[in-house]
Each structure stands twice: as C-alpha cells, then as structure tokens.
Design a protein around this motif. Sequence first.
Motif, PDB file in Angstrom:
ATOM      1  N   ARG A 129       0.822  -1.214   0.000  1.00  0.00           N
ATOM      2  CA  ARG A 129       0.000   0.000   0.000  1.00  0.00           C
ATOM      3  C   ARG A 129       0.858   1.267   0.000  1.00  0.00           C
ATOM      4  NH1 ARG A 129      -5.099   1.106   3.976  1.00  0.00           N
ATOM      5  NH2 ARG A 129      -3.443   1.900   5.285  1.00  0.00           N
ATOM      6  N   SER A 130       1.969   1.214  -0.691  1.00  0.00           N
ATOM      7  CA  SER A 130       2.847   2.385  -0.750  1.00  0.00           C
ATOM      8  C   SER A 130       2.385   3.315  -1.868  1.00  0.00           C
ATOM      9  CB  SER A 130       4.300   1.958  -0.982  1.00  0.00           C
ATOM     10  OG  SER A 130       4.410   1.161  -2.136  1.00  0.00           O
ATOM     11  N   TYR A 131       2.549   4.598  -1.650  1.00  0.00           N
ATOM     12  CA  TYR A 131       2.091   5.582  -2.624  1.00  0.00           C
ATOM     13  C   TYR A 131       2.930   6.856  -2.520  1.00  0.00           C
ATOM     14  CZ  TYR A 131      -0.178   8.012   1.265  1.00  0.00           C
ATOM     15  OH  TYR A 131      -0.422   8.682   2.445  1.00  0.00           O
ATOM     16  N   LEU A 132       2.899   7.631  -3.594  1.00  0.00           N
ATOM     17  CA  LEU A 132       3.518   8.949  -3.642  1.00  0.00           C
ATOM     18  C   LEU A 132       2.508   9.892  -4.273  1.00  0.00           C
ATOM     19  CD1 LEU A 132       6.081  10.720  -3.255  1.00  0.00           C
ATOM     20  CD2 LEU A 132       6.711  10.096  -5.601  1.00  0.00           C
ATOM     21  N   ALA A 133       2.287  11.061  -3.673  1.00  0.00           N
ATOM     22  CA  ALA A 133       1.234  11.960  -4.146  1.00  0.00           C
ATOM     23  C   ALA A 133       1.702  13.405  -4.106  1.00  0.00           C
ATOM     24  CB  ALA A 133      -0.033  11.800  -3.300  1.00  0.00           C
ATOM     25  N   PHE A 134       1.248  14.159  -5.094  1.00  0.00           N
ATOM     26  CA  PHE A 134       1.483  15.605  -5.169  1.00  0.00           C
ATOM     27  C   PHE A 134       0.128  16.290  -5.252  1.00  0.00           C
ATOM     28  CE2 PHE A 134       1.768  19.414  -7.855  1.00  0.00           C
ATOM     29  CZ  PHE A 134       2.630  20.193  -7.088  1.00  0.00           C
ATOM     30  N   GLY A 135      -0.065  17.327  -4.450  1.00  0.00           N
ATOM     31  CA  GLY A 135      -1.362  17.993  -4.419  1.00  0.00           C
ATOM     32  C   GLY A 135      -1.240  19.497  -4.530  1.00  0.00           C
ATOM     33  N   MET A 136      -2.315  20.119  -5.005  1.00  0.00           N
ATOM     34  CA  MET A 136      -2.404  21.573  -5.082  1.00  0.00           C
ATOM     35  C   MET A 136      -3.810  22.003  -4.690  1.00  0.00           C
ATOM     36  SD  MET A 136      -2.169  24.246  -8.282  1.00  0.00           S
ATOM     37  CE  MET A 136      -3.785  23.724  -8.855  1.00  0.00           C
ATOM     38  N   GLU A 137      -3.893  22.999  -3.836  1.00  0.00           N
ATOM     39  CA  GLU A 137      -5.156  23.651  -3.497  1.00  0.00           C
ATOM     40  C   GLU A 137      -5.068  25.101  -3.953  1.00  0.00           C
ATOM     41  OE1 GLU A 137      -7.467  25.410   0.422  1.00  0.00           O
ATOM     42  OE2 GLU A 137      -6.302  23.549   0.638  1.00  0.00           O
ATOM     43  N   TYR A 138      -5.847  25.438  -4.973  1.00  0.00           N
ATOM     44  CA  TYR A 138      -5.821  26.803  -5.508  1.00  0.00           C
ATOM     45  C   TYR A 138      -7.127  27.502  -5.146  1.00  0.00           C
ATOM     46  CZ  TYR A 138      -5.422  30.792  -8.628  1.00  0.00           C
ATOM     47  OH  TYR A 138      -5.361  32.068  -9.136  1.00  0.00           O
ATOM     48  N   ASN A 139      -7.012  28.545  -4.340  1.00  0.00           N
ATOM     49  CA  ASN A 139      -8.154  29.366  -3.964  1.00  0.00           C
ATOM     50  C   ASN A 139      -8.156  30.626  -4.821  1.00  0.00           C
ATOM     51  OD1 ASN A 139      -9.448  28.318  -1.127  1.00  0.00           O
ATOM     52  ND2 ASN A 139      -7.284  27.788  -1.307  1.00  0.00           N
ATOM     53  N   PHE A 140      -9.222  30.819  -5.589  1.00  0.00           N
ATOM     54  CA  PHE A 140      -9.326  31.985  -6.449  1.00  0.00           C
ATOM     55  C   PHE A 140      -9.542  33.250  -5.611  1.00  0.00           C
ATOM     56  CE2 PHE A 140     -10.334  28.392  -9.043  1.00  0.00           C
ATOM     57  CZ  PHE A 140      -9.871  28.703 -10.311  1.00  0.00           C
ATOM     58  N   ARG A 141      -9.329  34.383  -6.233  1.00  0.00           N
ATOM     59  CA  ARG A 141      -9.571  35.650  -5.565  1.00  0.00           C
ATOM     60  C   ARG A 141     -11.045  35.761  -5.198  1.00  0.00           C
ATOM     61  NH1 ARG A 141      -7.758  40.914  -4.979  1.00  0.00           N
ATOM     62  NH2 ARG A 141      -9.375  42.524  -5.085  1.00  0.00           N
ATOM     63  N   GLN A 142     -11.306  36.183  -3.969  1.00  0.00           N
ATOM     64  CA  GLN A 142     -12.685  36.411  -3.544  1.00  0.00           C
ATOM     65  C   GLN A 142     -12.929  37.915  -3.454  1.00  0.00           C
ATOM     66  OE1 GLN A 142     -15.673  36.020  -3.615  1.00  0.00           O
ATOM     67  NE2 GLN A 142     -16.136  34.373  -2.156  1.00  0.00           N
ATOM     68  N   ASP A 143     -13.559  38.452  -4.507  1.00  0.00           N
ATOM     69  CA  ASP A 143     -13.889  39.880  -4.492  1.00  0.00           C
ATOM     70  C   ASP A 143     -15.391  40.102  -4.404  1.00  0.00           C
ATOM     71  OD1 ASP A 143     -14.542  39.040  -7.008  1.00  0.00           O
ATOM     72  OD2 ASP A 143     -13.046  40.266  -8.039  1.00  0.00           O
ATOM     73  N   HIS A 144     -16.142  39.038  -4.144  1.00  0.00           N
ATOM     74  CA  HIS A 144     -17.574  39.157  -3.858  1.00  0.00           C
ATOM     75  C   HIS A 144     -17.747  39.028  -2.353  1.00  0.00           C
ATOM     76  CE1 HIS A 144     -18.874  37.799  -8.182  1.00  0.00           C
ATOM     77  NE2 HIS A 144     -18.159  38.924  -8.157  1.00  0.00           N
ATOM     78  N   PHE A 145     -17.703  40.150  -1.671  1.00  0.00           N
ATOM     79  CA  PHE A 145     -17.705  40.146  -0.214  1.00  0.00           C
ATOM     80  C   PHE A 145     -18.713  41.167   0.304  1.00  0.00           C
ATOM     81  CE2 PHE A 145     -14.483  43.029  -1.785  1.00  0.00           C
ATOM     82  CZ  PHE A 145     -14.722  44.201  -1.087  1.00  0.00           C
ATOM     83  N   TYR A 146     -19.087  41.016   1.578  1.00  0.00           N
ATOM     84  CA  TYR A 146     -20.018  41.932   2.224  1.00  0.00           C
ATOM     85  C   TYR A 146     -19.231  43.156   2.694  1.00  0.00           C
ATOM     86  CZ  TYR A 146     -23.698  43.634   5.331  1.00  0.00           C
ATOM     87  OH  TYR A 146     -24.659  44.410   5.942  1.00  0.00           O
ATOM     88  N   GLY A 147     -19.383  44.256   1.978  1.00  0.00           N
ATOM     89  CA  GLY A 147     -18.529  45.412   2.219  1.00  0.00           C
ATOM     90  C   GLY A 147     -19.132  46.530   3.022  1.00  0.00           C
ATOM     91  N   VAL A 148     -20.351  46.358   3.554  1.00  0.00           N
ATOM     92  CA  VAL A 148     -20.986  47.429   4.321  1.00  0.00           C
ATOM     93  C   VAL A 148     -20.143  47.750   5.555  1.00  0.00           C
ATOM     94  CG1 VAL A 148     -23.036  48.099   5.626  1.00  0.00           C
ATOM     95  CG2 VAL A 148     -23.278  46.795   3.509  1.00  0.00           C
ATOM     96  N   ASP A 149     -19.768  49.018   5.688  1.00  0.00           N
ATOM     97  CA  ASP A 149     -18.986  49.484   6.842  1.00  0.00           C
ATOM     98  C   ASP A 149     -17.709  48.662   7.034  1.00  0.00           C
ATOM     99  OD1 ASP A 149     -20.958  51.409   7.422  1.00  0.00           O
ATOM    100  OD2 ASP A 149     -22.141  49.897   8.470  1.00  0.00           O
ATOM    101  N   ASP A 150     -17.133  48.207   5.908  1.00  0.00           N
ATOM    102  CA  ASP A 150     -15.884  47.443   5.939  1.00  0.00           C
ATOM    103  C   ASP A 150     -15.988  46.177   6.779  1.00  0.00           C
ATOM    104  OD1 ASP A 150     -14.524  49.291   4.318  1.00  0.00           O
ATOM    105  OD2 ASP A 150     -14.113  50.574   6.055  1.00  0.00           O
TER     106      ASP A 150
END
Length: 702
Positions: free
Chosen positions: A597-618
């Motif tokens: 059960r041996s294994y080798l793995a490479f992973g990537m987690e890419y989080n896109f820009r979040q510009d849809h945010f609740y901006g009232v009063d910062d």
Amino acid sequence: MLLLSMTAAAQDIHEHSAFVNDSIDPMKEAILNEIVVTGITGTQRLRDASAPFSVVSPNDLHRSMGSNLIDAISRHPGLSQISTGAGISKPVIRGLGYNRVVVVDQGIRQEGQQWGDEHGLEVAAEAVHSVEILKGPASLMYGSDAIAGVMILHPEPVLDEGVMQVHVGSEYQSNQGLWENVVGFAGNVSSFVWNWHYTDKAAHAYRNNRDGYVPGSWFKERDLQGMLGISKDWGHSWLRLTHVDFRPGIVEGERDEQTGELIFEDGNTAKGYGVQLPSQRVLHTKAVSDNAWQLGPGQLKAIVGYQRNFRREFEESIDEAELAMKLHTVNYDLKYQFQLPHDWRMAAGVGGMWQKNVNEGEEYLIPDYHLFDIGAFVTANRQLGHWHFSGGVRFDNRSVKTDALSEDNEQVFAALDKDFSGVTGSLGVVWNVSDALNFRLNWARGFRAPTVSELSANGVHEGSIQYELGNDRLKAEVSGQFDLGMDYTTHWVSLQAALFANRIENYIYLSKLAGVLTEGYQTYQYRQGDALLVGGEVSFDLHPVNAFHFENSLSIVEARQLHRHDEGKYLPMIPAPRWNMDLRYNFKDFGRSHFRRSYLAFGMEYNFRQDHFYGVDDTETATPDYALLSLSAGVDLHLKGHNCIELSLTCQNLLDKVYQSHLSRLKYADINALTGRMGVAGMGRNICLKVNIPLDIHLHRD
C-alpha cells in the motif's frame, strides 16, 4: 465487493476491514454506486440518492493531515472551514456554516455552543471511521438547523466475532510542534463488543513567514471515547461514552505599534506547551444509548443521549474564568425503517432535544435559557425499473425561553419567550441510465429557527475580536433548494457534477455597526434579508492504469442578498472558488510483499480571488488568490501476513506560501503599522509524520 455501510448493527459487523486494512486498490475508488448512505431516508445506496452526497472514506481519513478533524477533510468538494487559528475549525457546506450545519456524532447531533466563531467542534476525532456529508436541506431526520446540510461522523464499526484489536499511533507536525498519541482496544467476544480510545494532543504556536510565531495559537486536547454492548442477530444495544478536554489559546492579533510585530503577553512563549493566557477550556461529556431491534419487516432504532458542554474563557488567571457557560442537552430519536411489497421502502420517526444553558462567570455572551425541540417525519422511496423516486415530509416546533438579567441598573438581557414552527420536505428522482451513468434531480425545503445568540447576544467575543448584539425581532429562516447532478463511473474514469440553487428567506447574518465601539471592540449586530446561493461542484478522477490517479475538483458558490445593489449585495463569510488537484501513484507491493500500500502523491489547493464580499462598513474585504502545494508518501509494513506498521509523511504548504483564507477570522485582526497589512496569515510550511500500529488478535477462525 467492498461495501461501506453507514448504519445498522448487522451491516456494521461485516465492515471491520473495509478500506483501512485492505491494500489501496484503485478499483475500489470506482465503486461509488455501492456505497450506502443514511442522511435522508435511512439506509440507501448512493447511486439511488437524489440529493448530493460526499463520503470521506477511512482511506481518505488515513491519508489526511490537519490540526483537527475539519481541517483534515475540508478539501472535499463543497466543503470548507471557518478557522480561528490552527486548532479551531467549523464546517461550512456550500457557503453555509455555524448552526446551519448539523454535525451528528455517536448517533446524535453535536451540541456545544457552535454559534461562536471561536467555538470549535468538540469530538474525539481518532474515533471517527468515516464521514458522510449531505449538501443541502434534504435531510428529514435531523430537524431544524440542517438548512446547509448534515455531516455524519461514523464511529468505527464492530469487529468480526472472535477478533480483538490493539491500536497504537502517533503523529508529529513540525510547524507548531504538534504531538498526538493514541491508544485503543476493541473486540468482539461471544457477541459482547467494546471499543475504547484515548488521545493526547498538544501544539505550541504556529508560524509563517510574515508574522513569525502567532501568539495564542497553541492548544492542548485529551479525549476518551468508549463503546460497550452486545450485538446479536436481533439487533444491538450499545452504550457510547465520550469525554473531550479541549484547551485552545485565544489569538488576539495585537501588534507593537513601533515594530509591527505580534505581541506575546508576559510569561507566554512561542514554543511553550503549557497553559498561556488568554485561553479557553471546553469540557464536553457525552453518553449515548444506541439500540436497534429487527422488528417485523424492518428495524426499530432508539437513541437517547445526554451532553454537557462546559465552556470557560480565562483572561487574567488560569484558575478563575471570566466567562463560564454550561450547556446541558438531552437528545432523543426514535425511528422505524421498513420495506413493503412492490419495492417500497419507508421510514418514520420522532426526535428532538431539550436544552438548558447556565452562565456561571462574571462575563456574559448569551443569557440563561431553556429550549425544547420536537419533530416528526415520514419518508418513502421506490424503485421503478431504471427510475428511483424518494421523498418525505417533516414538521418541527422549537420553544425558546431566556431569562432576564440586569447589572448596575442596566439591562444586559431581556426575557424572551418564542416559538418557531416549520414544515420541511424533500422530493427527488434518480435515473439509472446504465451501470455507469446516473442523473439525479432533487428539491428540498429547509427550516432553521434563530439561535439564542442571534436573538439575545450581548458581549465580547475574544476569539473573533468583536462585540456582538442580538436581534429579538428575527424570524426563522426558510429555504428552497434545487439540485441537479450526474455521475459517470468506469474502470478508468470517474466524473461527478452537481449544480444547485438555494433561495433563503429571512437569511440571518452579522453586520458591523459603522463607527460603533463597545468596550473598545468593533460592534456587530444580527440582521436579516432574503438571499440566493447558486453554484456547484465538479470532480474528475482519471486512472488509465490501476496505479495512477489524476484527481481534480472544482467548487464554487455565489451568494447574494436579494433586493440589494450596494456594497451589501453579497453575503458575508462565503468561501472563494477553489480548485483541488492531486496526482497519486500507487506502487506495487515489494520486498516479498513486506511493503504494501505504498504511494507517492502531489497535491495543489488553488483558492481563487474572492472579491464578492459583504462590504458594508468594511465588515469584509477582498481576499487575493493563492495556491498551496503538498507532497506526501506512505507505506505499510507487513510481517507474516499481518499489517504491523502504517507510515505516512506529508509536507503541507510546500513552498511556505504566505496567505489568508477568506473564512479566517484572524484576517481582521490588528493592522501592521509598518506594512499596512491587516490581520494574521495562515500556517507556513508543515511537515507531518504519522505512525499507526494495529494488531489484530484472532481468538478462533471459522
């Protein structure tokens, strides 16, 4: 054929070696249609479930690394986490979290003041065997609050008759010096079954390249979990006991005005494992009586549980708590699942809870209160050729009474007496086009009563660095969600895709009050508005040869407030779109099969820009995109045909990237006066080593 079954004693008995003790066979990854889930109408094959599900298998948990359970599984499609430092994480399903997610542990819903940003999930993670995630309000078995979905933490299954197992394990993580040691003993002798685990975990402050070591990000945890009872042909009767002692620090994020560096309080150290101030201590004790009987054409299940959550916050002294809350909860659940002629399967039941909260400290966040919850449901599903139909209806009533409190002739809490009722339902259809291809469509209506915190909060939340005010005019949330999905599975490719649209009336959210400081903290209050969340998930696994896997998943949710077109048109605390990619190669057994059960793995987690945010009063700000890379490997050592040692090594955040998650509460800590950057960044590079030693003892062989 491998079967991951999620309930029923008779099925549990035959699941001991599933996933964990078998070798990693890529073909097992392609039998999605044979998995059994329970979150909607009881036991049901995943291919026949019209609502969207994810299953975190024991193999997935075995390979996952994190400082807590939610951190370890949050990369699954549609799932994310609200974090406050390295030790505290809260699950988010398709953009909805807090009390909108019901977590079921040991057969009952987990209740532990989960309304707070800085309140984690107090469960014994080492006793979790697999996780079932229902995305959306389709579940009719858990009542109010499951408007986002349900996360079911399944305990380890009962061992085969005549087998005992001793389990010893350790884990080390370099970034925060995390040590975890676990020992367990389970068995099944003459139908008498037991399973006990003890876990000891501790970590010092984590570090990153921008902030250095982060004061208050240490934690300590000790868990004791046990089960004992009998399992027979007629069913089972088990007693489950859990005690979690969780002691996390509180990250305040205060900085020196001259240097911009984070400030360690007097007596606190970066690499100390001892108790430092400020901190929390949570004692969560749980006792559950889990019973099932084969009765006529079906099975009757009765579960009664008691939980006590004792949460304290220490600011000036480790011996005297300024904030202390005791939450007592009694859960009850009775349901009957049965099969009728002509391929009808039905379930009916009643369940709910009683709660009492008592304040014992000098400071307060919520008032003392009593809550009583009751609900009844009926579900049905039927197979007609290549079509599978399912649906049901549920009615819930929740009664909440809070006590008034005044100090120094000022009212802190007003007395409230409120009742909330709601009808929920689900209707869906699955078209099994072939053994490889399925299409599914589901509509569900959800209901969630406001929490006592949302109605009556009045106090400082040290962990989230804000002062919160409740709103006693809040109404219950009501949602309607449509889901459209498909899955295609062959021996060399697996594809799952799901789209959803969720309209929520009276959506409750926390908004900053402009220019208002209370006791030196920014002040927030709960408000309501109608909301629409749309999005979906796509998962793709290509394995042209048995040893190679190329896995990708994309999750996205867009959440808007209806009838608003200003900076408040987006909902707060919505995760950014995310792409996960994993390359894994499973090696053939070698060394005369001593290494398996041996294994080798490479992973990537890419989080896109979040510009849809609740901006009232910062209230919120945009979050830049970032990518986190990982590298992992593992092997099992077998001697004389027995699995003796399981080893896994992982390097998280391989390039030591500086980043902030959009859902991190530490993103809004103090501004660095020298750089102008706000908040605290996430954990830097982290090397994790895990060692498990399972030893099976066979008393006899058939």
